[in-house]
Design a protein around this motif. Structure first.
Motif, PDB file in Angstrom:
ATOM      1  N   VAL A  62       0.833  -1.202   0.000  1.00 56.02           N
ATOM      2  CA  VAL A  62       0.000   0.000   0.000  1.00 56.02           C
ATOM      3  C   VAL A  62       0.871   1.257   0.000  1.00 56.02           C
ATOM      4  O   VAL A  62       0.610   2.217  -0.727  1.00 56.02           O
ATOM      5  CB  VAL A  62      -0.963  -0.005   1.210  1.00 56.02           C
ATOM      6  CG1 VAL A  62      -1.633   1.354   1.371  1.00 56.02           C
ATOM      7  CG2 VAL A  62      -2.023  -1.083   1.032  1.00 56.02           C
ATOM      8  N   PHE A  73       3.926   1.547  -1.138  1.00 56.01           N
ATOM      9  CA  PHE A  73       4.573   1.669  -2.441  1.00 56.01           C
ATOM     10  C   PHE A  73       3.619   2.286  -3.455  1.00 56.01           C
ATOM     11  O   PHE A  73       3.953   3.222  -4.184  1.00 56.01           O
ATOM     12  CB  PHE A  73       5.032   0.283  -2.906  1.00 56.01           C
ATOM     13  CG  PHE A  73       5.754   0.286  -4.223  1.00 56.01           C
ATOM     14  CD1 PHE A  73       7.065   0.733  -4.305  1.00 56.01           C
ATOM     15  CD2 PHE A  73       5.128  -0.158  -5.370  1.00 56.01           C
ATOM     16  CE1 PHE A  73       7.736   0.735  -5.513  1.00 56.01           C
ATOM     17  CE2 PHE A  73       5.788  -0.153  -6.584  1.00 56.01           C
ATOM     18  CZ  PHE A  73       7.103   0.291  -6.659  1.00 56.01           C
ATOM     19  N   LEU A  74       2.385   1.765  -3.465  1.00 58.60           N
ATOM     20  CA  LEU A  74       1.399   2.287  -4.416  1.00 58.60           C
ATOM     21  C   LEU A  74       1.066   3.740  -4.094  1.00 58.60           C
ATOM     22  O   LEU A  74       0.903   4.569  -4.987  1.00 58.60           O
ATOM     23  CB  LEU A  74       0.126   1.444  -4.384  1.00 58.60           C
ATOM     24  CG  LEU A  74       0.273   0.017  -4.904  1.00 58.60           C
ATOM     25  CD1 LEU A  74      -1.062  -0.709  -4.846  1.00 58.60           C
ATOM     26  CD2 LEU A  74       0.794   0.008  -6.315  1.00 58.60           C
ATOM     27  N   LEU A  89       2.985   5.972  -2.740  1.00 53.02           N
ATOM     28  CA  LEU A  89       4.099   6.840  -3.095  1.00 53.02           C
ATOM     29  C   LEU A  89       4.199   7.028  -4.606  1.00 53.02           C
ATOM     30  O   LEU A  89       4.437   8.132  -5.092  1.00 53.02           O
ATOM     31  CB  LEU A  89       5.399   6.220  -2.550  1.00 53.02           C
ATOM     32  CG  LEU A  89       6.575   7.164  -2.430  1.00 53.02           C
ATOM     33  CD1 LEU A  89       6.261   8.268  -1.442  1.00 53.02           C
ATOM     34  CD2 LEU A  89       7.817   6.400  -1.983  1.00 53.02           C
ATOM     35  N   PHE A  90       4.027   5.945  -5.343  1.00 49.80           N
ATOM     36  CA  PHE A  90       4.278   6.039  -6.776  1.00 49.80           C
ATOM     37  C   PHE A  90       3.029   6.252  -7.611  1.00 49.80           C
ATOM     38  O   PHE A  90       3.115   6.686  -8.747  1.00 49.80           O
ATOM     39  CB  PHE A  90       5.018   4.790  -7.265  1.00 49.80           C
ATOM     40  CG  PHE A  90       6.470   4.828  -6.905  1.00 49.80           C
ATOM     41  CD1 PHE A  90       7.366   5.518  -7.700  1.00 49.80           C
ATOM     42  CD2 PHE A  90       6.936   4.213  -5.761  1.00 49.80           C
ATOM     43  CE1 PHE A  90       8.711   5.588  -7.374  1.00 49.80           C
ATOM     44  CE2 PHE A  90       8.272   4.273  -5.425  1.00 49.80           C
ATOM     45  CZ  PHE A  90       9.159   4.955  -6.220  1.00 49.80           C
ATOM     46  N   LEU A  91       1.844   5.920  -7.094  1.00 50.64           N
ATOM     47  CA  LEU A  91       0.644   6.060  -7.903  1.00 50.64           C
ATOM     48  C   LEU A  91      -0.312   7.118  -7.367  1.00 50.64           C
ATOM     49  O   LEU A  91      -0.773   7.980  -8.101  1.00 50.64           O
ATOM     50  CB  LEU A  91      -0.099   4.715  -8.010  1.00 50.64           C
ATOM     51  CG  LEU A  91       0.686   3.556  -8.622  1.00 50.64           C
ATOM     52  CD1 LEU A  91      -0.209   2.337  -8.762  1.00 50.64           C
ATOM     53  CD2 LEU A  91       1.244   3.931  -9.985  1.00 50.64           C
ATOM     54  N   VAL A  92      -0.596   7.070  -6.081  1.00 52.13           N
ATOM     55  CA  VAL A  92      -1.612   7.972  -5.537  1.00 52.13           C
ATOM     56  C   VAL A  92      -1.100   9.406  -5.483  1.00 52.13           C
ATOM     57  O   VAL A  92      -1.807  10.348  -5.835  1.00 52.13           O
ATOM     58  CB  VAL A  92      -2.063   7.520  -4.135  1.00 52.13           C
ATOM     59  CG1 VAL A  92      -3.128   8.464  -3.601  1.00 52.13           C
ATOM     60  CG2 VAL A  92      -2.603   6.105  -4.186  1.00 52.13           C
ATOM     61  N   LEU A  93       0.152   9.548  -5.074  1.00 56.58           N
ATOM     62  CA  LEU A  93       0.711  10.883  -4.918  1.00 56.58           C
ATOM     63  C   LEU A  93       0.689  11.688  -6.233  1.00 56.58           C
ATOM     64  O   LEU A  93       0.235  12.834  -6.235  1.00 56.58           O
ATOM     65  CB  LEU A  93       2.132  10.769  -4.355  1.00 56.58           C
ATOM     66  CG  LEU A  93       2.627  11.961  -3.560  1.00 56.58           C
ATOM     67  CD1 LEU A  93       1.708  12.256  -2.392  1.00 56.58           C
ATOM     68  CD2 LEU A  93       4.038  11.699  -3.057  1.00 56.58           C
ATOM     69  N   PRO A  94       1.137  11.108  -7.351  1.00 57.00           N
ATOM     70  CA  PRO A  94       1.044  11.871  -8.603  1.00 57.00           C
ATOM     71  C   PRO A  94      -0.382  12.287  -8.930  1.00 57.00           C
ATOM     72  O   PRO A  94      -0.632  13.400  -9.383  1.00 57.00           O
ATOM     73  CB  PRO A  94       1.579  10.891  -9.648  1.00 57.00           C
ATOM     74  CG  PRO A  94       2.440   9.959  -8.902  1.00 57.00           C
ATOM     75  CD  PRO A  94       1.841   9.845  -7.542  1.00 57.00           C
ATOM     76  N   LEU A  95      -1.313  11.354  -8.681  1.00 60.20           N
ATOM     77  CA  LEU A  95      -2.711  11.650  -8.963  1.00 60.20           C
ATOM     78  C   LEU A  95      -3.190  12.813  -8.099  1.00 60.20           C
ATOM     79  O   LEU A  95      -3.827  13.759  -8.578  1.00 60.20           O
ATOM     80  CB  LEU A  95      -3.542  10.399  -8.677  1.00 60.20           C
ATOM     81  CG  LEU A  95      -4.915  10.327  -9.314  1.00 60.20           C
ATOM     82  CD1 LEU A  95      -4.796  10.377 -10.825  1.00 60.20           C
ATOM     83  CD2 LEU A  95      -5.613   9.042  -8.898  1.00 60.20           C
ATOM     84  N   ALA A 149       3.214  15.682 -13.142  1.00 58.24           N
ATOM     85  CA  ALA A 149       2.843  15.429 -11.743  1.00 58.24           C
ATOM     86  C   ALA A 149       4.060  14.959 -10.948  1.00 58.24           C
ATOM     87  O   ALA A 149       4.322  15.449  -9.847  1.00 58.24           O
ATOM     88  CB  ALA A 149       1.727  14.390 -11.678  1.00 58.24           C
ATOM     89  N   ILE A 192       6.071  16.774  -7.788  1.00 56.25           N
ATOM     90  CA  ILE A 192       6.260  16.120  -6.492  1.00 56.25           C
ATOM     91  C   ILE A 192       7.728  16.073  -6.092  1.00 56.25           C
ATOM     92  O   ILE A 192       8.093  16.373  -4.968  1.00 56.25           O
ATOM     93  CB  ILE A 192       5.708  14.677  -6.540  1.00 56.25           C
ATOM     94  CG1 ILE A 192       4.200  14.710  -6.701  1.00 56.25           C
ATOM     95  CG2 ILE A 192       6.096  13.914  -5.293  1.00 56.25           C
ATOM     96  CD1 ILE A 192       3.614  13.375  -7.045  1.00 56.25           C
TER      97      ILE A 192
END
Lengths: 277, 293, 335
Positions: A19, A21-22, A24-30, B131, B135
Motif C-alpha cells: 500500500v 509503495f502504491l 508513493l508512486f501512484l496515488v501521490l502523482p494523482l 505530476a 512532487i
C-alpha cells in the motif's frame, strides 16, 4: 478460497509495503494533479477547461479516440477470430507482430509516419501534389494513435477466445446458423466483457498518448492540439493552473476508466465463474 | 483475472481444449478475418516500421555506426536501458509483493488498491510526467523534504527511474497475479507443516513457479521503460552523457534536421524491441515446456 | 485509408465556411517559444487592420515550440505561411531543404528581416545572493546555471555565442574561450530542450542560481511570474539577437494568401506593432518606439554574429553541428 495462513506480522507487513509503495508512486502523482489544478480555486479551474483552445483540444481528443478505437475494435476482433479459431503456420510470429507497438518507443512511432508521409518522406511529394495533408493534420495524429493503441483489443481477446475454443461456434453452425449469426449470437456474448475491458484501456491510451502524437502534430493551437499536447503548451506558457486543470480532466478520465474496469472485471469474473462448470 | 497485457503463450490456441487440435474446422471467416488482420497490420505497423530499416539500410555501415553508435548515443542507451532495468527490478520486487497481497490477503480497500494498479495504463504519460516533477523537484511536495538530506530526485537518472517505476508497475502485477491465483496454498501449507521456513518456501516453492510470469512482466516493463518518452522528459534533466534518454536523442536529432542519425538510433531501439519480444516468447516457450515436462 | 485521410484533411484545414477564400483568410505563423504573448497581442490588431483595409476576415493560427523543432516541422511539411523564428540559421535550413523560399530571403525585409531584436541577459534570484555581476561569475564553483540545449533551442545558441564572445574578448584566444565555455557548461545541471522549459525549471522548480535568458523572457519572468522574486543582471558584453521573419512564398502562394502573409510581416514594422513589440520587452527597431522604450532597456555592449562569428552558417557549423565545439565540450566534461 485461500486460507489466510501466514503469520499476521508478515501479512500486515506485506500489505503495508504494497500500500505504501502504491501510495508513493501512484496515488501521490494523482493527488498532485488535482491539487495543483485546484490550487487557485474552482473558478480558475473552470475557466481553464472551458477556454476555446481547451475545448478544441477536448473535441480533437474525442474525435481521435472516436475513430481509432472502433477501428481497433474491428481489427482486434478479426485478428482474435483468425488467431483463436484457426490453426496456421506462423501464428506466433503474427502475435509477436501484433505486440510490436507495445515495445516500440512512441517517438519512433511518430518518426515512422514522418518518414513515410512528411514533405521529405517517401510519399510526401505525391501527397503535396494532390493537396492531401497527413502529417501535422488530424490524419497523422489519428495514424499515430492507432499505432500505439493497436494491440490493446486484440491482445485482450486472443487469450480469451483461445480459451473458449470452438465448440460453441461449431454447435451453432451445425444447427444451421450462418457465420455472422454465430458470431453475433454466440461469440460476441461470450467475449463482451473481455472486449469492453480491452476497449477501455485502448480508449484511455488513445486519449492520453503524448510522445507519438507530439512528433506528428505541429502544435497548431485549436487545430492539431490534443489534450495531452495542450497540457504541454499551457505548461510552456507558465499557465500551470490551466495545465494541471486540463491534465486533471485526463486524470479524471483515467479514474473513470479504472472504475468501469473494476465493474467489468467483477462482471467478467462472475460471468466466467458462472460458465466455468 | 485477465489483463490485455498479460502475455498468453503463443500457440495457446492449439493446446487448450483437445478438440481444437483438429486443423479442419467448419468455422467460416478465416479468409476474411485473416485478410483484414494482415492488411491492417501491414498498413499501420509493418510498412511504416519498415521505413526505419530501409532508410538506415541506405546509409552504409560506417555512417550508421557513426550516427547510431556515437559516444553520445551509447551514453543515451546506457541511461535508457540502465534506468529501465533498475526500475524493472524495483517493480519486480514491489510488484510481486503487491500481487501477493492482492491474491492472498483480504483487507479493507482491496478493491481500490486493485483498481489503482492499472492507473499507469490509464493516466496519460505527459500528465504523469508533470505530476512527478511537481512532487519530486527540489521545491515539490516530497522533494522539499528530500533536498535537505542531499537527495535530489528530479533532473537526474533517479528521476527517470521514478517515472519508469510508475510506468512499469502494472506489467509486473498483472503478469504475476494469474499465476499466483492458480497456485494452491496447500503446497505451502504442507511445506510449512513439515517445518520449512517462510523464506525456504518462497525460494524453493513459490519463486520457481512464478518465475516465468515474473520474467515476462519484467521484460514487458523493461521494454516499455526503454522506449518511454512522455513521462520522462519533464523530470529527466536531459543532460547529454548523464540524463539524456535515447528517445529524447531521436527527437533532438530530428530537430537538428539530422534524419539519418534519428533513424539510426530508432533502428537500434527497434532491434532492441524485437529482441525483447523474442525473449518474452522464449521465456514462455521454456515455461510451457517445463510445465508439460 | 487515403480516402479517409483526404476527407479528414480537408475538414481540418479550414476552408470550411463554404464562402470561399475571399471571405475568410487563414494564416499560419510558425514561431519559436517566447513569442507567445507578443503574437497573441499582435494578431488581433493586424486582423482588425486587414479587415478595415480589405473587408476580409483573417484567422491567424500560431504554432510555438523550440526553434529547431518548429523549423523541422516546416521542413517535414507543416504548412506555414510565415515563419518567425529565433535565428536565421533555422530559416536558412528551410530554404535549403524545401522550395518554400529562396536563399536570399533575409534581404527582403528591413533590418535583416528582423522587426525586433533582443539580447541575452542573466536572471538571478532576488537580491542576487550569489553576487553574479558578469560572465566570469558564472563559472565559479557552486554557481548553478540554467540554459536550454543549444542543439535544439535558438535562445540557447545565442546564450552560447554570447558567452563565447565575452571570453574571446576578455582572454583573447579561441582556446581560452573554449575553456571558459567548458567550465560554464560544467555548472549547468539541467538542459531543457527549449527556452520555455528552462524558464520553468528556474522559476517554478527553483533550480539554479542564474538563468541565461532572452531579455524579453527575463522581463516577462520578473514582471509576470514572480514580482520581486528575481533580478535582471546585464553582463558587460552580450550578443545582438536578431530573430528573423519570412514569408514562405511556396506555401503562401499555394494557399492564395501571399499578399496577406506579406502584409502581416510588413505590419510588424509599423508604429502600432513596434509599440506592442516594445511593450512585450522586445527591442523595437523604429526610432520612435526605440525612444519610447529606451528607459526599459539597459545599455549593453552588443556584438553581432556576423562580425564575431562570420554569420550563422559558419557559427552553426563550427559550434552546434554534430561533432562541433558544443559536442566536444560535452564529450570531454561528461564522460
Amino acid at each position: 478460497m485461500h486460507r489466510e495462513n501466514s503469520r499476521p506480522a508478515a501479512r500486515y507487513g506485506l500489505i503495508a509495503v504494497a500500500v505504501l509503495f502504491l501510495a508513493l508512486f501512484l496515488v501521490l502523482p494523482l493527488a498532485a494533479v488535482f491539487g495543483e489544478a485546484l490550487s487557485k480555486g474552482a473558478t480558475a479551474f473552470g475557466s481553464a477547461v472551458t477556454e476555446p483552445d481547451a475545448l478544441a483540444a477536448i473535441r480533437l481528443t474525442l474525435l481521435v479516440a472516436g475513430i481509432s478505437v472502433p477501428l481497433n475494435i474491428v481489427f482486434g476482433i478479426a485478428a482474435a477470430w483468425a488467431i483463436a479459431k484457426f490453426d496456421f503456420p506462423g501464428k506466433s510470429l503474427l502475435i509477436s507482430f501484433i505486440d510490436l507497438p507495445f515495445s516500440v518507443s512512441p517517438v519512433v512511432a511518430g518518426l515512422i509516419y514522418v518518414l513515410l508521409f512528411g514533405a521529405q518522406g517517401w510519399l510526401g511529394p505525391w501527397l503535396r501534389a494532390h493537396d492531401i495533408e497527413i502529417i501535422f493534420a488530424v490524419p497523422g495524429i489519428l495514424l499515430a494513435t492507432i499505432f500505439v493503441t493497436f494491440p490493446f483489443v486484440a491482445r485482450e481477446l486472443i487469450p480469451l477466445m483461445s480459451e473458449q475454443g470452438r465448440d460453441d461456434e461449431e454447435a451453432s453452425l451445425s444447427l444451421g446458423a450462418s457465420g455472422f449469426q454465430t458470431f453475433w449470437r454466440v461469440t460476441l456474448p461470450n467475449i463482451r466483457w473481455g472486449l469492453l475491458y480491452g476497449v477501455l484501456l485502448c480508449n484511455a491510451r488513445a486519449m492520453g498518448e503524448f510522445g507519438a502524437v507530439s512528433v506528428v502534430s505541429g502544435h497548431l493551437r485549436g487545430i492539431t492540439n490534443t489534450m495531452p499536447l495542450h497540457v504541454e503548451i499551457l505548461y510552456n506558457e507558465y499557465n500551470f493552473v490551466a495545465a494541471f486543470a486540463v491534465a486533471s480532466l485526463l486524470a479524471l478520465l483515467a479514474l473513470v476508466t479504472l472504475v468501469l474496469k473494476s465493474i467489468v472485471e467483477w462482471r467478467f469474473d462472475y460471468h466466467r465463474g458462472g460458465a466455468g462448470h | 483475472m485477465s489483463s490485455p497485457l498479460q502475455m498468453p503463450a503463443p500457440g495457446l490456441a492449439a493446446e487448450t481444449r483437445g478438440g481444437s487440435r483438429r486443423s479442419q474446422s467448419i468455422i467460416p471467416g478465416f479468409g476474411l478475418t485473416m485478410g483484414l488482420t494482415i492488411a491492417w497490420l501491414s498498413l499501420i505497423v509493418l510498412i511504416p516500421l519498415s521505413t526505419v530499416f530501409i532508410k538506415s539500410a541506405g546509409m552504409g555501415w560506417a555512417e550508421f555506426v557513426a550516427a547510431g553508435l556515437s559516444p553520445r548515443a551509447i551514453a543515451a542507451y546506457k541511461v535508457s536501458f540502465g534506468t529501465a532495468f533498475v526500475a524493472a527490478i524495483i517493480n519486480a520486487i514491489f510488484g510481486l509483493v503487491t500481487a501477493w497481497v492482492l491474491v492472498r490477503y483480504q483487507f479493507p480497500g482491496k478493491r481500490i488498491v486493485n483498481a489503482l494498479v492499472d492507473l499507469p495504463f490509464a493516466l496519460p504519460t505527459a500528465v504523469a510526467g508533470i505530476a512527478l516533477t511537481a512532487i519530486y523537484a527540489g521545491n515539490g511536495w516530497v522533494g522539499q523534504y528530500l533536498e535537505p538530506l542531499g537527495i535530489a530526485v528530479a533532473y537526474n537518472p533517479i528521476g527517470i527511474t521514478v517515472a519508469l517505476i510508475f510506468i512499469g508497475l502494472p506489467f509486473i502485477v498483472r503478469s504475476v497475479e494469474p499465476v499466483l491465483e492458480d497456485m494452491s496454498a496447500e503446497v505451502e501449507e504442507a511445506a510449512l507443516s513439515l517445518g520449512a521456513r517462510p523464506w525456504q518456501i518462497f525460494f524453493r516453492i513459490i519463486l520457481p513457479a512464478i518465475l516465468p510470469a515474473l520474467l515476462t512482466g519484467f521484460a514487458l516493463a523493461f521494454a516499455r521503460g526503454v522506449g518511454e518518452y512522455g513521462s520522462v522528459i519533464f523530470i529527466a534533466g536531459n543532460m547529454p552523457f548523464e540524463s539524456e534518454i535515447a528517445p529524447l536523442l531521436i527527437v533532438t536529432q530530428l530537430e537538428q534536421y539530422n534524419y539519418a542519425a534519428a533513424t539510426a538510433i530508432a533502428t537500434v531501439m527497434l532491434v532492441a524491441s524485437f529482441a525483447m519480444l523474442l525473449l518474452i516468447n522464449l521465456i514462455q516457450a521454456w515455461s510451457r515446456k517445463r510445465m508439460d515436462g | 485509408m487515403v480516402v479517409a485521410a483526404t476527407g479528414l484533411a480537408s475538414c481540418s484545414s479550414g476552408s470550411d465556411d463554404g464562402g470561399g477564400a475571399v471571405q475568410k483568410a487563414e494564416l499560419l505563423n510558425v514561431s519559436y517559444d517566447p513569442t507567445r504573448e507578443l503574437y497573441a497581442e499582435i494578431n488581433p490588431k493586424f486582423a482588425a487592420k486587414w479587415k478595415a483595409e480589405t473587408g476580409q476576415d483573417v484567422k491567424i493560427t500560431m504554432s510555438h515550440g523550440g526553434a529547431g523543432k518548429q523549423a523541422r516541422a516546416v521542413i517535414d511539411g507543416l504548412d506555414a505561411d510565415v515563419v518567425t523564428l529565433a535565428l536565421a540559421y533555422d530559416i536558412d535550413e528551410i530554404a535549403a531543404r524545401t522550395d518554400a523560399l529562396s536563399p536570399g530571403w533575409q534581404k527582403r525585409l528591413a533590418n535583416n528581416s528582423s522587426p525586433y531584436t533582443s539580447t541575452i541577459v542573466f536572471l538571478v534570484r532576488a537580491g542576487n545572493p550569489k553576487g553574479i555581476k558578469d560572465w566570469d561569475d558564472l563559472i565559479k564553483p557552486g554557481v548553478k546555471v540554467i540554459t536550454p540545449n543549444p542543439k535544439t533551442s535558438g535562445g540557447a545558441r545565442w546564450n552560447f555565442l554570447a558567452a563565447w564572445a565575452y571570453a574571446l574578448k576578455k582572454y583573447g584566444s579561441d582556446a581560452a574561450a573554449r575553456d571558459y565555455v567548458t567550465k560554464l557548461f560544467a555548472n549547468v545541471p539541467v538542459l531543457d530542450s527549449g527556452a520555455r522549459g528552462s524558464t520553468t525549471t528556474f522559476v517554478e522548480r527553483g533550480i539554479g542560481d542564474v538563468l541565461l535568458a532572452w531579455e524579453n523572457e527575463a522581463f516577462l519572468a520578473q514582471k509576470e511570474l514572480g514580482k520581486g522574486k528575481f533580478d535582471i543582471v546585464v553582463p558587460s558584453i552580450s550578443i545582438l539577437a536578431e530573430p528573423p521573419v519570412a514569408v514562405l512564398d511556396g506555401n503562401a502562394k499555394r494557399h492564395g494568401n501571399f499578399q496577406l502573409a506579406e502584409a502581416y510581416l510588413k505590419y510588424l514594422y509599423t508604429p502600432e506593432a513596434q509599440d506592442i513589440i516594445g511593450k512585450n520587452y522586445y527591442r523595437p527597431i523604429s526610432p520612435e518606439a526605440e525612444a519610447k522604450y529606451a528607459s526599459q532597456f539597459p545599455k549593453v555592449n552588443l556584438v553581432t554574429v556576423d562580425d564575431e562569428f562570420g554569420g550563422w552558417q559558419a557559427a552553426q557549423k563550427r559550434f552546434f553541428n554534430d561533432g562541433g565545439v558544443f559536442d566536444e565540450i560535452f564529450a570531454k566534461t561528461k564522460r
